[in-house]
Design a protein around this motif. Structure first.
Motif, mmCIF file in Angstrom:
data_model
loop_
_atom_site.group_PDB
_atom_site.id
_atom_site.type_symbol
_atom_site.label_atom_id
_atom_site.label_comp_id
_atom_site.label_asym_id
_atom_site.label_seq_id
_atom_site.Cartn_x
_atom_site.Cartn_y
_atom_site.Cartn_z
ATOM 1 N N HIS A 162 30.693 84.894 38.959
ATOM 2 C CA HIS A 162 29.548 85.674 39.214
ATOM 3 C C HIS A 162 28.739 85.701 37.736
ATOM 4 O O HIS A 162 27.557 85.503 37.969
ATOM 5 N N HIS A 165 35.762 80.068 40.860
ATOM 6 C CA HIS A 165 36.251 81.217 39.989
ATOM 7 C C HIS A 165 35.446 82.438 40.829
ATOM 8 O O HIS A 165 34.343 82.911 40.624
ATOM 9 N N PRO A 166 36.373 82.829 41.800
ATOM 10 C CA PRO A 166 35.823 83.741 42.893
ATOM 11 C C PRO A 166 35.597 85.129 42.054
ATOM 12 O O PRO A 166 35.275 86.273 42.863
ATOM 13 N N ASP A 167 36.154 85.088 40.755
ATOM 14 C CA ASP A 167 36.293 86.621 40.119
ATOM 15 C C ASP A 167 34.838 86.665 39.460
ATOM 16 O O ASP A 167 33.942 86.142 39.620
ATOM 17 N N TRP A 168 34.878 87.841 38.418
ATOM 18 C CA TRP A 168 33.809 87.975 37.540
ATOM 19 C C TRP A 168 33.417 86.648 36.619
ATOM 20 O O TRP A 168 32.091 86.924 36.651
ATOM 21 N N ARG A 169 34.014 85.701 36.438
ATOM 22 C CA ARG A 169 33.563 84.723 35.751
ATOM 23 C C ARG A 169 32.773 83.950 36.596
ATOM 24 O O ARG A 169 31.538 83.201 36.144
ATOM 25 N N SER A 205 39.805 84.355 29.736
ATOM 26 C CA SER A 205 39.373 85.876 29.693
ATOM 27 C C SER A 205 37.657 85.817 29.226
ATOM 28 O O SER A 205 37.267 86.978 28.813
ATOM 29 N N GLU A 227 34.691 90.031 30.500
ATOM 30 C CA GLU A 227 34.736 90.740 31.563
ATOM 31 C C GLU A 227 34.033 92.161 31.565
ATOM 32 O O GLU A 227 34.446 92.896 30.531
#
Length: 173
Positions: free
Chosen positions: A20, A14-18, A62, A97
């Motif tokens: 992180h 999960h390279p997105d905000w999740r 989400s 997010e």
């Protein structure tokens, strides 16, 4: 792979905000409970334990959800729990997010969960049996008692019996 490596992989997936957010949650868990055990349960759920499961963390489309399995028994002074509030077992934190992670509140919940797990099993102690083996049941307890049968005697009234005798009925119903 070890559970820690699997959790690393889950965060990397999960390279997105999740990802992180999951990394931030993991960092907070490790700070609050330095001797926490990381586990990989139920075919893909990062789990943190200390004398029992403290919490699990899952990434959804989400949100990132942190679930405390015994959250209903914890005092949530900072109001961190925002999901699964109606049950009597677990409580959850849903992070969307842009939402900040409440590190202070999460640490308090983790410390409370560790304390709760430490009290599990405390209570009425059962006496130990010799050699740790379970005692055998007495011979009488092993066999089933004979099944009681219902009596089939006729409970007809005297008038009915007299009526049958008058008709010459010899068999009973």
């Amino acid at each position: 792979m070890t559970p820690s490596e699997l959790i690393d992989q889950e965060i990397a997936d999960h390279p997105d905000w999740r990802g992180h957010t999951m990394a931030e949650i993991r960092r907070i868990i490790r700070e609050a409970v330095p001797d926490v055990t990381e586990e990989w349960k139920w075919r893909g759920t990062p789990t943190w334990s200390h004398n029992g499961i403290l919490c699990i963390c899952n990434a959804f489309k989400s949100m990132v959800k942190v679930t405390f399995l015994n959250g209903a028994k914890l005092r949530d002074v900072d109001g961190v729990f925002n999901a699964e509030l109606g049950g009597n077992q677990w409580r959850a934190i849903k992070i969307f997010e842009g939402d900040p992670v409440n590190a202070r509140g999460l640490k308090k919940l983790l410390v409370a969960a560790v304390a709760l797990n430490a009290t599990k099993g405390v209570g009425k102690a059962r006496p130990a049996r010799a050699g740790g083996a379970r005692a055998a049941k007495p011979a009488t307890a092993r066999t089933r008692p004979a099944r009681a049968t219902r009596k089939t005697t006729s409970r007809a009234s005297p008038a009915r019996k007299a009526s049958r005798a008058a008709r010459g009925a010899t068999s009973k119903r």
